[in-house]
Design a protein around this motif. Structure first.
Motif, PDB file in Angstrom:
ATOM      1  N   LEU A  76      -0.826  10.556   4.988  1.00 11.27           N
ATOM      2  CA  LEU A  76       0.070   9.655   5.703  1.00 11.27           C
ATOM      3  C   LEU A  76      -0.134   9.748   7.205  1.00 11.27           C
ATOM      4  CD1 LEU A  76       2.479   7.742   5.941  1.00 11.27           C
ATOM      5  CD2 LEU A  76       3.991   9.708   5.674  1.00 11.27           C
ATOM      6  N   ALA A  77      -0.371  10.946   7.721  1.00 16.98           N
ATOM      7  CA  ALA A  77      -0.527  11.129   9.166  1.00 16.98           C
ATOM      8  C   ALA A  77      -1.672  10.289   9.710  1.00 16.98           C
ATOM      9  CB  ALA A  77      -0.742  12.604   9.484  1.00 16.98           C
ATOM     10  N   ALA A  78      -2.774  10.232   8.974  1.00 18.29           N
ATOM     11  CA  ALA A  78      -3.932   9.453   9.424  1.00 18.29           C
ATOM     12  C   ALA A  78      -3.615   7.967   9.452  1.00 18.29           C
ATOM     13  CB  ALA A  78      -5.122   9.732   8.517  1.00 18.29           C
ATOM     14  N   LYS A  79      -2.870   7.502   8.472  1.00 20.06           N
ATOM     15  CA  LYS A  79      -2.529   6.077   8.426  1.00 20.06           C
ATOM     16  C   LYS A  79      -1.605   5.710   9.580  1.00 20.06           C
ATOM     17  CE  LYS A  79      -3.094   5.508   3.428  1.00 20.06           C
ATOM     18  NZ  LYS A  79      -4.229   4.583   3.568  1.00 20.06           N
ATOM     19  N   LEU A  80      -0.681   6.590   9.919  1.00 23.01           N
ATOM     20  CA  LEU A  80       0.236   6.310  11.020  1.00 23.01           C
ATOM     21  C   LEU A  80      -0.468   6.351  12.363  1.00 23.01           C
ATOM     22  CD1 LEU A  80       3.437   8.289   9.908  1.00 23.01           C
ATOM     23  CD2 LEU A  80       2.971   5.848   9.691  1.00 23.01           C
ATOM     24  N   LYS A  81      -1.579   7.080  12.452  1.00 20.87           N
ATOM     25  CA  LYS A  81      -2.342   7.126  13.701  1.00 20.87           C
ATOM     26  C   LYS A  81      -3.141   5.853  13.917  1.00 20.87           C
ATOM     27  CE  LYS A  81      -2.911  12.152  13.989  1.00 20.87           C
ATOM     28  NZ  LYS A  81      -3.885  13.268  13.929  1.00 20.87           N
ATOM     29  N   ASN A  82      -3.436   5.122  12.849  1.00 18.24           N
ATOM     30  CA  ASN A  82      -4.287   3.937  12.941  1.00 18.24           C
ATOM     31  C   ASN A  82      -3.579   2.715  12.356  1.00 18.24           C
ATOM     32  OD1 ASN A  82      -6.993   5.211  13.843  1.00 18.24           O
ATOM     33  ND2 ASN A  82      -6.418   6.455  12.078  1.00 18.24           N
ATOM     34  N   LEU A  83      -2.367   2.455  12.829  1.00 21.49           N
ATOM     35  CA  LEU A  83      -1.630   1.311  12.323  1.00 21.49           C
ATOM     36  C   LEU A  83      -2.299   0.003  12.744  1.00 21.49           C
ATOM     37  CD1 LEU A  83       2.058   2.454  12.933  1.00 21.49           C
ATOM     38  CD2 LEU A  83       0.899   2.240  10.749  1.00 21.49           C
ATOM     39  N   GLY A  84      -2.543  -0.114  14.054  1.00 18.37           N
ATOM     40  CA  GLY A  84      -3.225  -1.290  14.572  1.00 18.37           C
ATOM     41  C   GLY A  84      -2.574  -2.570  14.081  1.00 18.37           C
ATOM     42  N   GLU A 125       0.870  -1.181   0.000  1.00 17.72           N
ATOM     43  CA  GLU A 125       0.000   0.000   0.000  1.00 17.72           C
ATOM     44  C   GLU A 125       0.909   1.233   0.000  1.00 17.72           C
ATOM     45  OE1 GLU A 125      -3.203   2.015   3.028  1.00 17.72           O
ATOM     46  OE2 GLU A 125      -3.351  -0.173   2.689  1.00 17.72           O
ATOM     47  N   PHE A 126       0.810   2.033  -1.076  1.00 15.35           N
ATOM     48  CA  PHE A 126       1.701   3.187  -1.225  1.00 15.35           C
ATOM     49  C   PHE A 126       1.005   4.459  -0.763  1.00 15.35           C
ATOM     50  CE2 PHE A 126       3.533   0.085  -4.020  1.00 15.35           C
ATOM     51  CZ  PHE A 126       4.889   0.352  -4.020  1.00 15.35           C
ATOM     52  N   VAL A 127       1.783   5.300  -0.076  1.00 18.20           N
ATOM     53  CA  VAL A 127       1.264   6.583   0.389  1.00 18.20           C
ATOM     54  C   VAL A 127       2.381   7.608   0.219  1.00 18.20           C
ATOM     55  CG1 VAL A 127       1.953   6.098   2.774  1.00 18.20           C
ATOM     56  CG2 VAL A 127       0.175   7.797   2.316  1.00 18.20           C
ATOM     57  N   ASP A 128       2.015   8.813  -0.190  1.00 16.81           N
ATOM     58  CA  ASP A 128       3.023   9.841  -0.470  1.00 16.81           C
ATOM     59  C   ASP A 128       2.565  11.175   0.090  1.00 16.81           C
ATOM     60  OD1 ASP A 128       5.207  11.197  -1.401  1.00 16.81           O
ATOM     61  OD2 ASP A 128       5.043  10.496  -3.460  1.00 16.81           O
ATOM     62  N   VAL A 129       3.544  11.958   0.549  1.00 21.05           N
ATOM     63  CA  VAL A 129       3.227  13.294   1.057  1.00 21.05           C
ATOM     64  C   VAL A 129       3.126  14.301  -0.083  1.00 21.05           C
ATOM     65  CG1 VAL A 129       4.264  12.883   3.313  1.00 21.05           C
ATOM     66  CG2 VAL A 129       5.695  13.733   1.443  1.00 21.05           C
ATOM     67  N   GLN A 172       7.209  15.914  12.716  1.00 22.82           N
ATOM     68  CA  GLN A 172       6.165  15.167  13.411  1.00 22.82           C
ATOM     69  C   GLN A 172       6.010  13.754  12.838  1.00 22.82           C
ATOM     70  OE1 GLN A 172       5.889  18.227  12.213  1.00 22.82           O
ATOM     71  NE2 GLN A 172       5.595  19.501  14.048  1.00 22.82           N
ATOM     72  N   LEU A 173       6.058  13.644  11.509  1.00 22.78           N
ATOM     73  CA  LEU A 173       5.915  12.329  10.884  1.00 22.78           C
ATOM     74  C   LEU A 173       7.119  11.439  11.205  1.00 22.78           C
ATOM     75  CD1 LEU A 173       4.445  13.197   7.361  1.00 22.78           C
ATOM     76  CD2 LEU A 173       3.272  12.121   9.294  1.00 22.78           C
ATOM     77  N   LEU A 174       8.307  12.011  11.228  1.00 24.32           N
ATOM     78  CA  LEU A 174       9.494  11.230  11.558  1.00 24.32           C
ATOM     79  C   LEU A 174       9.435  10.731  13.000  1.00 24.32           C
ATOM     80  CD1 LEU A 174      12.335  13.299   9.840  1.00 24.32           C
ATOM     81  CD2 LEU A 174      11.487  11.047   9.172  1.00 24.32           C
ATOM     82  N   GLU A 175       8.964  11.576  13.896  1.00 24.13           N
ATOM     83  CA  GLU A 175       8.812  11.166  15.290  1.00 24.13           C
ATOM     84  C   GLU A 175       7.776  10.044  15.412  1.00 24.13           C
ATOM     85  OE1 GLU A 175       7.845  14.661  17.464  1.00 24.13           O
ATOM     86  OE2 GLU A 175       9.903  15.447  17.468  1.00 24.13           O
ATOM     87  N   ARG A 176       6.727  10.151  14.595  1.00 22.75           N
ATOM     88  CA  ARG A 176       5.697   9.100  14.617  1.00 22.75           C
ATOM     89  C   ARG A 176       6.264   7.771  14.100  1.00 22.75           C
ATOM     90  NH1 ARG A 176       3.074   5.833  15.827  1.00 22.75           N
ATOM     91  NH2 ARG A 176       0.827   5.430  15.635  1.00 22.75           N
ATOM     92  N   LEU A 177       7.153   7.812  13.099  1.00 25.20           N
ATOM     93  CA  LEU A 177       7.789   6.599  12.588  1.00 25.20           C
ATOM     94  C   LEU A 177       8.697   5.978  13.642  1.00 25.20           C
ATOM     95  CD1 LEU A 177       8.702   7.665   8.935  1.00 25.20           C
ATOM     96  CD2 LEU A 177       6.967   6.014   9.630  1.00 25.20           C
TER      97      LEU A 177
END
Length: 504
Positions: A235-243, A210-214, A261-266
């Protein structure tokens, strides 16, 4: 009356369904029980900790059972009290668990079905046997009531090794099935992501991507033409709901293109939720090679290279080369005579083939092999040996298939020109050509070449410059992961190749 006839017709129509229903009363219950049990089993294995707990439980139970039975079969009981038995078992289990932990034996993400893990498992259990024996015999010197039995220890570890590997492979199949519905989230939609998709589509990996791009300009476009996955956004929404939706995250975009913020989330996801791969780590972990596109001139300067510093394994490997090649030359002496006679009878002399090859740090040396091809003018000679090549003699074809043509290289290994394990020692004429056309080809000269190597056991015999590029990817992986573990994997795969005649 009409209602009576209608009732009878309905009854006749419903009769087959009732019979089928009554006949299947017991079966649905049984099937439902199987489904329910399979569902509970899959549900249990979906937890990250479940497989580790199951492996540990089976290791403890199987070792206790095997050790007890081995002692009973040999009528050995070298412990005088139950406390001694408890201490001995505690030592052995502690060493076994620690050794298997080091090779990923309890790690859910480690693929247990590969030859690579098989080699690691064999090394770990063998090392555990040696260490536990040393500890037990050391303890026995201080307690004369203990009389350790070498037979029981050897037999127990010999049985435990295949048993522990077998149930790991069996459980791994269910772990894979429990995550079959999950996909890899690939961050990126540019040229790098396209190349990764093309490589992934040719691999044996079955999980979807599943590809996602900023970059909003790429959102909504297929990653690599019609039929390929559509690049998504947010991408931010997908990282919030990895599950439990993703098996891992693959970073196929430059880190500089992502916000802080995205790097910190990764980083948070890597340590608490799911594994985050760089492209290099994914290629290394899943496919065991390194693509040239992510290599740069400073690649050898990265940390983690065993070759970049003085390692005890350098000396251990050289010692092994000397001892093993000496023993092999003595044992194979009759075979040398037989092969030489066959070559001479069919095509005369010379029996040996000599050619200048390139070794470590670019040093030139003469390599020896049994001659498998007819005489030809080297100036007009094709640098590749192709399938069905008419220059190969009938005897030579069998020698190549069984790898017997490479036996004289044992002399090169004894002299130190090559090692038993390493990248293929390339003909100097080919090496000069490749260094001019293939980027970073000279990196393969950082390590001593060998009779067999990672590229040789993973990729077919090369017939073109493109094949040389593909084999270089595996050679770079070997240089990056130069170790006893990787050499053991190569030995196992080489034995498989020789036994099943897959050489050429």
């Amino acid at each position: 009356m009409g209602n009576s006839k209608e009732s009878q017709m309905i009854a006749r129509e419903m009769l087959p369904f009732r019979e089928a229903s009554s006949a299947a009363v017991a079966e649905p219950r049984t099937a439902a029980g199987h489904v329910r049990r399979a569902g509970l089993w899959s549900h249990f294995l979906s937890y990250e900790w479940s497989s580790a707990l199951l492996y540990l439980f089976l290791d403890v139970v199987s070792w206790l059972a095997i050790y007890r039975v081995a002692g009973w079969l040999r009528y050995d009981a070298f412990y005088a009290t139950p406390f001694q038995f408890f201490i001995i078992e505690l030592i052995q289990l502690g060493v076994i668990v620690m050794a298997l932990y080091f090779v990923g034996g309890y790690d859910r993400t480690v693929e247990k079905l590969t030859l690579g893990y098989t080699a690691e498992h064999i090394l770990a259990v063998t090392a555990a046997g040696v260490v536990s024996a040393m500890l037990i015999y050391s303890a026995a010197t201080f307690d004369q009531t203990m009389k350790p039995s070498r037979g029981v220890l050897l037999l127990s570890f010999a049985i435990f090794l295949p048993v522990s590997l077998a149930y790991r492979r069996w459980i791994r199949q269910y772990v894979v099935a429990s995550s079959a519905g999950r996909s890899f989230l690939v961050i990126g939609g540019g040229a790098t992501a396209v190349r990764f998709y093309e490589a992934y589509s040719k691999s044996s990996n079955g999980q979807p991507l599943e590809f996602v791009d900023v970059n909003e300009e790429r959102v909504g476009q297929p990653i690599a033409g019609q039929g390929s996955p559509i690049v998504q956004g947010d991408l931010a929404a997908k990282l919030k709901n990895l599950g439990k939706r993703y098996s891992g995250i693959i970073l196929a975009a430059k880190a500089s293109s992502l916000s802080t913020q995205l790097l910190e989330r990764l980083v948070h996801a890597q340590f608490q939720e799911t594994r985050v791969y760089t492209l290099e780590s994914f290629y290394e972990t899943e496919w065991r090679y390194l693509p040239l596109g992510i290599i740069d001139p400073f690649w050898p300067l990265q940390s983690g290279f065993q070759l970049a510093r003085t390692s005890p394994y350098h000396y251990l490997k050289r010692l092994f080369d000397v001892v093993a090649s000496s023993i092999a030359l003595i044992i194979c002496a009759p075979l040398f005579v037989l092969v030489a006679m066959l070559i001479w009878i069919q095509d005369g002399s010379p029996v040996f083939f000599r050619q200048e090859r390139v070794g470590r740090d670019g040093r030139r040396f003469i390599l020896f092999k049994f001659r498998t091809m007819r005489h030809s003018d080297e100036a007009d000679e094709d640098i590749y040996t192709r399938k069905g090549d008419r220059r190969v003699t009938s005897v030579g074809r069998w020698l190549r298939k069984l790898r017997l043509d490479e036996l004289p290289q044992l002399w090169n290994a004894l002299k130190g020109d090559i090692s038993l394990i390493g990248p293929r020692p390339e003909w100097s004429k080919c090496a000069e050509r490749y260094e001019q056309t293939i980027p970073f080809y000279h990196f393969r000269h950082l390590v001593k070449p060998g009779i067999t190597g990672w590229a040789q056991v993973n990729y077919p015999y090369g017939e073109s410059n493109e094949d040389a590029v593909e084999k270089l990817k595996y050679d770079l992986y070997y240089i990056r992961h130069y170790s006893l573990k990787l050499d053991a994997m190569i030995v196992l795969k080489t034995l498989y190749t020789m036994l099943f005649g897959k050489g050429r």
